[in-house]
Design a protein around this motif. Structure first.
Motif, PDB file in Angstrom:
ATOM      1  N   HIS A 373       0.871  -1.177   0.000  1.00  0.00           N
ATOM      2  CA  HIS A 373       0.000   0.000   0.000  1.00  0.00           C
ATOM      3  C   HIS A 373       0.906   1.224   0.000  1.00  0.00           C
ATOM      4  N   ALA A 374       0.796   2.061  -1.021  1.00  0.00           N
ATOM      5  CA  ALA A 374       1.727   3.189  -1.138  1.00  0.00           C
ATOM      6  C   ALA A 374       1.122   4.338  -1.923  1.00  0.00           C
ATOM      7  N   VAL A 375       1.673   5.533  -1.689  1.00  0.00           N
ATOM      8  CA  VAL A 375       1.371   6.702  -2.507  1.00  0.00           C
ATOM      9  C   VAL A 375       2.686   7.257  -3.046  1.00  0.00           C
ATOM     10  N   VAL A 376       2.617   7.815  -4.225  1.00  0.00           N
ATOM     11  CA  VAL A 376       3.781   8.461  -4.823  1.00  0.00           C
ATOM     12  C   VAL A 376       3.469   9.947  -4.950  1.00  0.00           C
ATOM     13  N   ILE A 377       4.319  10.764  -4.331  1.00  0.00           N
ATOM     14  CA  ILE A 377       4.097  12.214  -4.309  1.00  0.00           C
ATOM     15  C   ILE A 377       5.169  12.905  -5.147  1.00  0.00           C
ATOM     16  N   ASP A 378       4.701  13.745  -6.048  1.00  0.00           N
ATOM     17  CA  ASP A 378       5.598  14.576  -6.854  1.00  0.00           C
ATOM     18  C   ASP A 378       5.584  15.979  -6.252  1.00  0.00           C
ATOM     19  N   ASP A 379       6.657  16.317  -5.557  1.00  0.00           N
ATOM     20  CA  ASP A 379       6.734  17.632  -4.907  1.00  0.00           C
ATOM     21  C   ASP A 379       7.593  18.611  -5.702  1.00  0.00           C
ATOM     22  N   SER A 380       7.821  18.306  -6.981  1.00  0.00           N
ATOM     23  CA  SER A 380       8.756  19.123  -7.772  1.00  0.00           C
ATOM     24  C   SER A 380       8.256  20.547  -7.980  1.00  0.00           C
ATOM     25  N   ASN A 381       6.922  20.747  -7.871  1.00  0.00           N
ATOM     26  CA  ASN A 381       6.384  22.101  -8.061  1.00  0.00           C
ATOM     27  C   ASN A 381       6.470  22.949  -6.797  1.00  0.00           C
ATOM     28  N   MET A 382       6.832  22.332  -5.679  1.00  0.00           N
ATOM     29  CA  MET A 382       6.970  23.095  -4.442  1.00  0.00           C
ATOM     30  C   MET A 382       8.298  23.856  -4.450  1.00  0.00           C
ATOM     31  N   CYS A 383       8.298  25.011  -3.858  1.00  0.00           N
ATOM     32  CA  CYS A 383       9.458  25.895  -3.889  1.00  0.00           C
ATOM     33  C   CYS A 383      10.700  25.225  -3.293  1.00  0.00           C
ATOM     34  N   ASN A 384      11.819  25.327  -3.988  1.00  0.00           N
ATOM     35  CA  ASN A 384      13.134  24.877  -3.509  1.00  0.00           C
ATOM     36  C   ASN A 384      13.241  23.368  -3.265  1.00  0.00           C
ATOM     37  N   ALA A 385      12.401  22.579  -3.898  1.00  0.00           N
ATOM     38  CA  ALA A 385      12.430  21.125  -3.665  1.00  0.00           C
ATOM     39  C   ALA A 385      13.805  20.540  -3.962  1.00  0.00           C
ATOM     40  N   LYS A 386      14.449  21.024  -5.003  1.00  0.00           N
ATOM     41  CA  LYS A 386      15.747  20.460  -5.397  1.00  0.00           C
ATOM     42  C   LYS A 386      16.859  20.794  -4.402  1.00  0.00           C
ATOM     43  N   GLU A 387      16.650  21.807  -3.608  1.00  0.00           N
ATOM     44  CA  GLU A 387      17.684  22.229  -2.651  1.00  0.00           C
ATOM     45  C   GLU A 387      17.504  21.595  -1.273  1.00  0.00           C
ATOM     46  N   MET A 388      16.469  20.787  -1.095  1.00  0.00           N
ATOM     47  CA  MET A 388      16.157  20.220   0.219  1.00  0.00           C
ATOM     48  C   MET A 388      16.571  18.763   0.306  1.00  0.00           C
ATOM     49  N   SER A 389      16.777  18.301   1.522  1.00  0.00           N
ATOM     50  CA  SER A 389      17.002  16.874   1.743  1.00  0.00           C
ATOM     51  C   SER A 389      15.677  16.130   1.565  1.00  0.00           C
ATOM     52  N   VAL A 390      15.750  14.822   1.373  1.00  0.00           N
ATOM     53  CA  VAL A 390      14.528  14.029   1.237  1.00  0.00           C
ATOM     54  C   VAL A 390      13.693  14.122   2.509  1.00  0.00           C
ATOM     55  N   MET A 391      14.337  14.151   3.670  1.00  0.00           N
ATOM     56  CA  MET A 391      13.606  14.275   4.928  1.00  0.00           C
ATOM     57  C   MET A 391      12.852  15.591   4.991  1.00  0.00           C
ATOM     58  N   GLU A 392      13.471  16.671   4.563  1.00  0.00           N
ATOM     59  CA  GLU A 392      12.801  17.972   4.567  1.00  0.00           C
ATOM     60  C   GLU A 392      11.635  17.981   3.590  1.00  0.00           C
ATOM     61  N   ARG A 393      11.841  17.370   2.435  1.00  0.00           N
ATOM     62  CA  ARG A 393      10.758  17.300   1.444  1.00  0.00           C
ATOM     63  C   ARG A 393       9.589  16.472   1.964  1.00  0.00           C
ATOM     64  N   PHE A 394       9.893  15.372   2.627  1.00  0.00           N
ATOM     65  CA  PHE A 394       8.855  14.529   3.220  1.00  0.00           C
ATOM     66  C   PHE A 394       8.064  15.320   4.265  1.00  0.00           C
ATOM     67  N   GLU A 395       8.754  16.003   5.170  1.00  0.00           N
ATOM     68  CA  GLU A 395       8.068  16.757   6.214  1.00  0.00           C
ATOM     69  C   GLU A 395       7.176  17.838   5.608  1.00  0.00           C
ATOM     70  N   ARG A 396       7.679  18.516   4.589  1.00  0.00           N
ATOM     71  CA  ARG A 396       6.881  19.569   3.975  1.00  0.00           C
ATOM     72  C   ARG A 396       5.663  18.986   3.256  1.00  0.00           C
ATOM     73  N   SER A 397       5.835  17.806   2.658  1.00  0.00           N
ATOM     74  CA  SER A 397       4.719  17.186   1.946  1.00  0.00           C
ATOM     75  C   SER A 397       3.576  16.829   2.886  1.00  0.00           C
ATOM     76  N   ILE A 398       3.890  16.461   4.134  1.00  0.00           N
ATOM     77  CA  ILE A 398       2.833  16.167   5.100  1.00  0.00           C
ATOM     78  C   ILE A 398       1.949  17.396   5.306  1.00  0.00           C
ATOM     79  N   TYR A 399       2.557  18.571   5.303  1.00  0.00           N
ATOM     80  CA  TYR A 399       1.790  19.796   5.506  1.00  0.00           C
ATOM     81  C   TYR A 399       1.178  20.353   4.213  1.00  0.00           C
ATOM     82  N   LEU A 400       1.848  20.172   3.077  1.00  0.00           N
ATOM     83  CA  LEU A 400       1.473  20.921   1.880  1.00  0.00           C
ATOM     84  C   LEU A 400       0.954  20.088   0.710  1.00  0.00           C
ATOM     85  N   ALA A 401       1.183  18.775   0.710  1.00  0.00           N
ATOM     86  CA  ALA A 401       0.802  17.973  -0.457  1.00  0.00           C
ATOM     87  C   ALA A 401      -0.706  18.017  -0.684  1.00  0.00           C
ATOM     88  N   LYS A 402      -1.087  18.186  -1.927  1.00  0.00           N
ATOM     89  CA  LYS A 402      -2.490  18.191  -2.338  1.00  0.00           C
ATOM     90  C   LYS A 402      -2.780  16.951  -3.178  1.00  0.00           C
TER      91      LYS A 402
END
Length: 417
Positions: A373-402
Motif C-alpha cells: 500500500h503506497a502513494v507516490v508524491i511529486d513535490d517538484s512544483n513546491m518551492c526549492n524542492a531540489k535544494e532540500m534533503s529528502v527528509m525535509e521534502r517529506f516533512e513539507r509534503s505532510i503539511y502541503l501535499a495536495k
C-alpha cells in the motif's frame, strides 16, 4: 515481480522514519519483497517503474469516518456535538434511503479517498442496509480495503432515521448475509454510540460480535454533555467505557473514536482491553469537544491511530489530518504549561499509516510479506524542492501535499491511481 524506484520513506517505529534515497521496493504477487538501495543482481531483469526523484510513502489509513456525512462537509461546525447531530447530521443521513443518491455520493467519496492516498478505512455507513451494501461495493470497485458498518440506533435519534430494536436486528442480519460477495471490504458492527442504542440492542450486538467474530466500532468520551448523558442512561456504570464493556463491545477488535476526555482509569481500561483509539483532531477542534491526551495514551501503551471523522472533520485528506494531529498536540502542550511533548512529523506519519495498518494485521512500515500500500508524491512544483534533503521534502509534503501532487496510489499491490 516488479519494482518501484524513488525516494522510499516509511515508518517502522513510532517516531522514526527510514529513508532509502533513489532506492527500490520490490513487489511479488502484491506483497512487499524488500527495499534495496540498488537492485540485487538476481533482480536485474524485473520490470521497474521509475518514479525518479519522487517520494514513495506508505498510503494512509482513515480509521474513523462517516460516509453519509460526506455531502455536509464544512456545515454546522459552530455547533457542539449533540446540537450538530440533531440540526444537520441525522437529516443528512436520512437521505440515504434513496439508493440512487447513495450510489452517486459513494462513488464520488471512493474516488476522492483514492485521489487523497487513503487505501484502508474503518467507516460508518447509515442505518440503511441497501445503501451500506452500495457503499461497500463502490469502495471495493475503487480498490480500497478495510471495514464498513451499517449503523445501529434504536433510540434518542431523529424519527427520520431511528430504527425499532427489532428492525435494527433484522436489518443488521440482512446486511451481514449480503456481505459475502466482497473480498476487500468486510463488515464491522457499528452501534452509533451508547445513547442511541437500547440495552437490549447493545446486548444483542455483543452476542452477534462473539458469535460471528466481528470487529466493532463506536464513539467514546468525545463530549462532556454526551458523557453526562451516558451516566444518566447507565447509572450502574462509573465511566462511559463500561457501558460497552458490560455487553462485550470493548475488546481487542474494537475501535473507539475520539476518547477526548479519557482520564487515567479509562486510559488504563483502553490498554488492558487492547482497544484501538481513533484520534480525530480536526473534528474535536471543529466541534469544540477538546483535545485528546494522545501522548499520555501512547506512553501508557494504548494503540492510537488517526481518523478524518468527516463531517465533524472538514478534511478527507489524511495528510491534513496528520497535520491537525500535530497542531492539536502543540495546543495540548501549551495547555499543560509545556509539560507534554507535542507530536513530531515522524510520529504523526506513523499514526496516519503504520498504526492504522496494524489493526488490519499488517506489520511495521513497508514490511516484507505485507501487501503493498503506497502513494507516490511529486513535490517538484513546491518551492526549492531540489535544494532540500529528502527528509525535509517529506516533512513539507505532510503539511502541503495536495491531491494533485499524488501521482500514483497502490492498494494490495495493485495500482489504483
Amino acid at each position: 515481480m516488479y519494482a518501484l524506484k524513488g525516494n522510499i520513506v516509511h515508518a517502522p517505529k513510532f517516531g522514526e522514519v527510514e529513508i532509502t534515497e533513489n532506492g527500490f521496493i520490490t513487489i511479488d504477487d502484491g506483497r512487499i519483497e524488500g527495499i534495496y538501495p540498488k537492485l540485487p543482481d538476481g533482480f536485474s531483469g524485473i520490470h521497474v517503474i521509475d518514479y525518479s526523484d519522487k517520494l514513495i510513502l506508505q498510503s494512509f489509513c482513515d480509521m474513523h469516518l462517516h460516509a453519509p456525512q460526506y455531502p455536509m462537509l464544512g456545515m454546522g461546525l459552530d455547533l457542539p456535538l449533540l446540537e450538530w447531530l440533531k440540526t444537520y447530521t441525522f437529516k443528512t443521513e436520512a437521505a440515504f434511503s434513496d439508493n440512487e443518491y447513495a450510489k452517486r455520493v459513494y462513488a464520488r467519496l471512493a474516488k476522492e479517498l483514492v485521489d487523497s492516498g487513503t487505501t484502508r478505512v474503518c467507516m460508518f455507513s447509515s442505518v440503511h442496509t441497501d445503501a451500506t451494501v452500495l457503499l461497500m461495493n463502490e469502495l471495493e470497485k475503487a480498490g480500497i480495503t478495510g471495514y464498513v458498518g451499517k449503523v445501529n440506533m434504536d433510540r434518542n435519534s431523529d424519527p427520520c432515521i431511528q430504527e425499532t430494536t427489532e428492525q435494527s436486528m433484522r436489518e443488521t442480519l440482512r446486511w451481514l448475509n449480503g456481505c459475502d460477495v466482497f473480498t476487500k471490504i468486510k463488515p464491522m458492527l457499528t452501534p452509533r454510540f451508547t445513547p442511541s442504542c437500547t440495552n437490549e440492542l447493545l446486548e444483542w450486538i455483543g452476542s452477534l460480535a462473539k458469535e460471528r467474530n466481528l470487529p466493532i466500532q463506536s464513539h467514546l468520551s468525545e463530549n462532556l454533555a454526551e458523557m453526562d448523558w451516558v451516566k444518566e442512561l447507565h447509572p450502574d456504570c462509573e465511566q462511559y467505557w463500561e457501558s460497552y464493556a458490560k455487553y462485550g463491545l470493548f475488546g481487542e477488535r474494537t475501535i473507539m473514536a475520539h476518547c477526548v476526555h479519557c482520564d487515567d482509569r479509562e486510559i488504563a481500561a483502553l490498554k488492558s482491553n487492547k482497544v484501538t483509539v481513533a484520534h480525530c483532531p480536526d473534528s474535536n477542534i471543529n466541534l469544540a469537544s477538546g483535545i485528546a491526551p494522545i501522548r499520555k495514551m501512547i506512553e501508557c501503551g494504548v494503540s492510537v491511530a488517526l481518523g478524518s471523522d468527516i463531517a465533524g472533520g472538514a478534511h478527507l485528506s489524511m495528510t491534513e489530518v496528520i497535520a491537525s494531529a500535530i497542531r492539536a498536540s502543540k495546543m495540548k502542550r501549551i495547555q499543560s504549561e509545556w509539560q507534554t511533548e507535542f507530536l513530531s512529523v515522524a510520529e504523526g506519519y506513523y499514526l496516519g499509516t503504520t498504526a492504522g495498518a496494524k489493526f488490519f494485521g499488517f506489520k511495521d512500515g513497508f514490511a516484507s510479506g505485507d501487501m503493498f500500500h503506497a502513494v507516490v508524491i511529486d513535490d517538484s512544483n513546491m518551492c526549492n524542492a531540489k535544494e532540500m534533503s529528502v527528509m525535509e521534502r517529506f516533512e513539507r509534503s505532510i503539511y502541503l501535499a495536495k491531491k494533485e501532487d499524488i501521482v500514483a496510489v497502490y492498494s494490495d499491490g495493485i495500482k489504483i491511481k
